[in-house]
Motif scaffolding. Structure first.
Motif, PDB file in Angstrom:
ATOM      1  N   ASN A   1      47.958  37.485  47.983  1.00 40.27           N
ATOM      2  CA  ASN A   1      46.668  37.882  48.553  1.00 40.27           C
ATOM      3  C   ASN A   1      46.859  38.252  50.011  1.00 40.27           C
ATOM      4  O   ASN A   1      47.819  37.827  50.656  1.00 40.27           O
ATOM      5  CB  ASN A   1      45.626  36.772  48.422  1.00 40.27           C
TER       6      ASN A   1
ATOM      7  N   GLN B   1      40.929  38.116  44.852  1.00 43.69           N
ATOM      8  CA  GLN B   1      42.008  39.102  44.791  1.00 43.69           C
ATOM      9  C   GLN B   1      43.095  38.641  43.805  1.00 43.69           C
ATOM     10  O   GLN B   1      43.632  39.445  43.036  1.00 43.69           O
ATOM     11  CB  GLN B   1      42.595  39.269  46.204  1.00 43.69           C
TER      12      GLN B   1
ATOM     13  N   LEU C   1      45.073  41.945  42.008  1.00 41.23           N
ATOM     14  CA  LEU C   1      45.024  43.196  42.765  1.00 41.23           C
ATOM     15  C   LEU C   1      46.244  43.379  43.656  1.00 41.23           C
ATOM     16  O   LEU C   1      46.542  44.495  44.069  1.00 41.23           O
ATOM     17  CB  LEU C   1      43.746  43.241  43.618  1.00 41.23           C
ATOM     18  N   LYS C   2      46.948  42.274  43.954  1.00 44.46           N
ATOM     19  CA  LYS C   2      48.092  42.385  44.865  1.00 44.46           C
ATOM     20  C   LYS C   2      49.295  41.602  44.337  1.00 44.46           C
ATOM     21  O   LYS C   2      49.187  40.408  44.030  1.00 44.46           O
ATOM     22  CB  LYS C   2      47.701  41.815  46.242  1.00 44.46           C
TER      23      LYS C   2
ATOM     24  N   ASN D   1      49.638  47.213  45.561  1.00 44.24           N
ATOM     25  CA  ASN D   1      48.218  46.929  45.706  1.00 44.24           C
ATOM     26  C   ASN D   1      47.365  47.873  44.871  1.00 44.24           C
ATOM     27  O   ASN D   1      47.558  49.093  44.900  1.00 44.24           O
ATOM     28  CB  ASN D   1      47.814  47.080  47.175  1.00 44.24           C
TER      29      ASN D   1
ATOM     30  N   HIS E   1      43.529  48.939  44.592  1.00 38.55           N
ATOM     31  CA  HIS E   1      42.278  48.813  45.354  1.00 38.55           C
ATOM     32  C   HIS E   1      41.044  49.052  44.493  1.00 38.55           C
ATOM     33  O   HIS E   1      39.954  49.105  45.033  1.00 38.55           O
ATOM     34  CB  HIS E   1      42.253  49.821  46.505  1.00 38.55           C
TER      35      HIS E   1
END
Lengths: 302, 302
Positions: free
Chosen positions: A205, A220, A225-226, A246, A248
């Protein structure tokens, strides 16, 4: 030896060997000839691996439109890391007073006014505003490289205030963007294996600020997401992220009016921390590339 | 067409052709694939011309130690061009107030505090502090390249706020430094002749600030401390400097404790404004390098 002691010892070793030059501010270094060569060689390796996708190569200066930056949410999420740029816009008399303050060792910063630009926090930030409008159905792919700034003064050479981030950025439909990121997660692991680094993929994150930041971080992670590719540069401490991956969703598409068939486009970026990669290689294989494992040397000096 | 009209038309042509990308702030542009290629090709040409002198290649990030910058005299001489870097160091409550200001369109800059770094105004500034101490008798020679910042928002693409400067820097005895600069004045004229540019050498001065600045400028000219190689990028207007040749006498040697046989060393730098050179080539020969004169094309794409 403590981890802090190890960090300082590694930095001293790098400076003594002329790989880095001390600039008198934590996290700000000159790069000696060999360090720069390693950075450029790895950057060229990234280019070779990414070439089959035919990305469009664009370069931005290390400063960013402040309005576009304010819209990005960065000051909401990571205000502590940002750098705004301020300039003197006064007349003769103000200047005389400024010089009296400066020469007397007093604070002269109140004479500086914020400008229309801030330092680039990540290589892809300047790109999104230029992509406003409708994308072609297949989306777009860019190749970026920029010096980035993060205000986190540290004695750890792997946590520089000013460092280079090479990036590929994919804009398009959700499924295209996600499968593109998956492919790079595989490629990146092959790349670090070939470079002889003990790297692994970790869910991650961003370093969100404050109390509400903890919720953003959890969210996140929940949504995956990461990801980061991490390497144990400092054996006793936390592993260091040398690449990040990543997704988005449609955040930047929505913020900057980038659309695909009428909806906000999705975006994803893959970032390579070039200084950190050079440091990981030096830490693992030693300070003399000609003594590195032959396969690693041949990979970078083909 | 007025000169201002010509400047705007040239910029529009460059943006329409994808050579530059508009970032919404005067003097801040992305570089498209071809523009970047021209910059890198000319940079490589500079490397070939300078190689016989065996310079040491060092690279600094685009930020500079603020203390070293304050000592340099830049805030005294050209305060209007400098960029200081400010960051947020507050707590949760300050951050909430900052976000209210930002979202309400109010000024939030008063929450930013000056940091220990400023933007690099010229590629050689970070080098001098690292050279403290006694030089070898023959002096030293460095090869530098850095993004530089100057706060002078302008519609002229040849006056960017953030641009790259390639530099060679010579430190040593007065006579060695001066004869080195003379040699580069000759080389530079040969280089621009080979590149088909209508360039000539002109005595110059820095854009010193205010009333006392006029005296500094006159003094700099009297002592022939600064020459520029200028090209008429905008036919109706002032010619544009694409290279500069500066002799600092023992100024930086004295300020940063760089000595030669017990006295302050002399220094000189030769700078190449890479974006301006690319613009001069595009203006003179057109936007399609494959249609440039064959000798110019072969020089840069050997």
């Amino acid at each position: 030896m403590t981890t802090a002691g190890e960090v300082t010892a590694f930095l001293r070793e790098l400076v003594d060997a002329g790989l880095l030059l001390d600039c008198g501010v934590p996290g700000v270094f000159g790069r000696g000839p060999l360090f720069e060569d390693i950075v450029e060689r790895f950057d060229a390796y990234v280019t070779r691996v990414g070439a089959p996708d035919a990305p469009k190569r664009v370069r931005f200066p290390p400063v960013l439109n402040r309005q576009a930056f304010e819209r990005s949410g960065y000051m909401k999420n990571m205000p502590q890391l940002a750098g705004t740029i301020h300039s003197f816009e006064g007349a003769q008399k103000d200047h005389q007073e400024l010089m009296q303050e400066l020469e007397g060792g007093a604070d002269w910063s109140h004479r500086q006014r914020i400008t229309d630009v801030v330092l680039t926090p990540a290589a892809c930030y300047p790109l999104y505003p230029t992509q406003k409008g409708e994308l072609p159905a297949e989306g777009r792919l860019f190749d970026l490289l920029s010096y980035c700034f993060r205000h986190e003064p540290s004695e750890d050479p792997a946590r520089m205030q000013s460092f280079r981030m090479r990036e590929y950025v994919r804009l398009g439909a959700a499924e295209d963007v996600r499968s593109w990121r998956s492919r790079w997660l595989d490629r990146a692991q092959e790349m670090t294996r070939a470079a002889g680094l003990d790297a692994h993929i970790a869910l991650a994150n961003d370093p969100f600020f404050g109390r509400t930041g903890r919720m953003l971080a959890a969210n996140q992670r929940d949504q995956e997401l990461k990801y980061e590719l991490v390497v144990p540069i400092h054996p006793g401490g936390e592993p260091t992220a040398i690449m990040s991956f990543n997704y988005h969703q449609d955040l930047f598409g929505g913020l900057y009016g980038i659309s695909l068939q009428g909806s906000a486009a999705h975006t994803s970026c893959v970032g390579f921390g070039l200084e950190r990669i050079a440091l990981a290689l030096l830490k693992k294989h030693g300070l003399k590339p000609e003594q590195w494992p032959k396969s690693v040397y041949d990979l970078l000096w083909p």
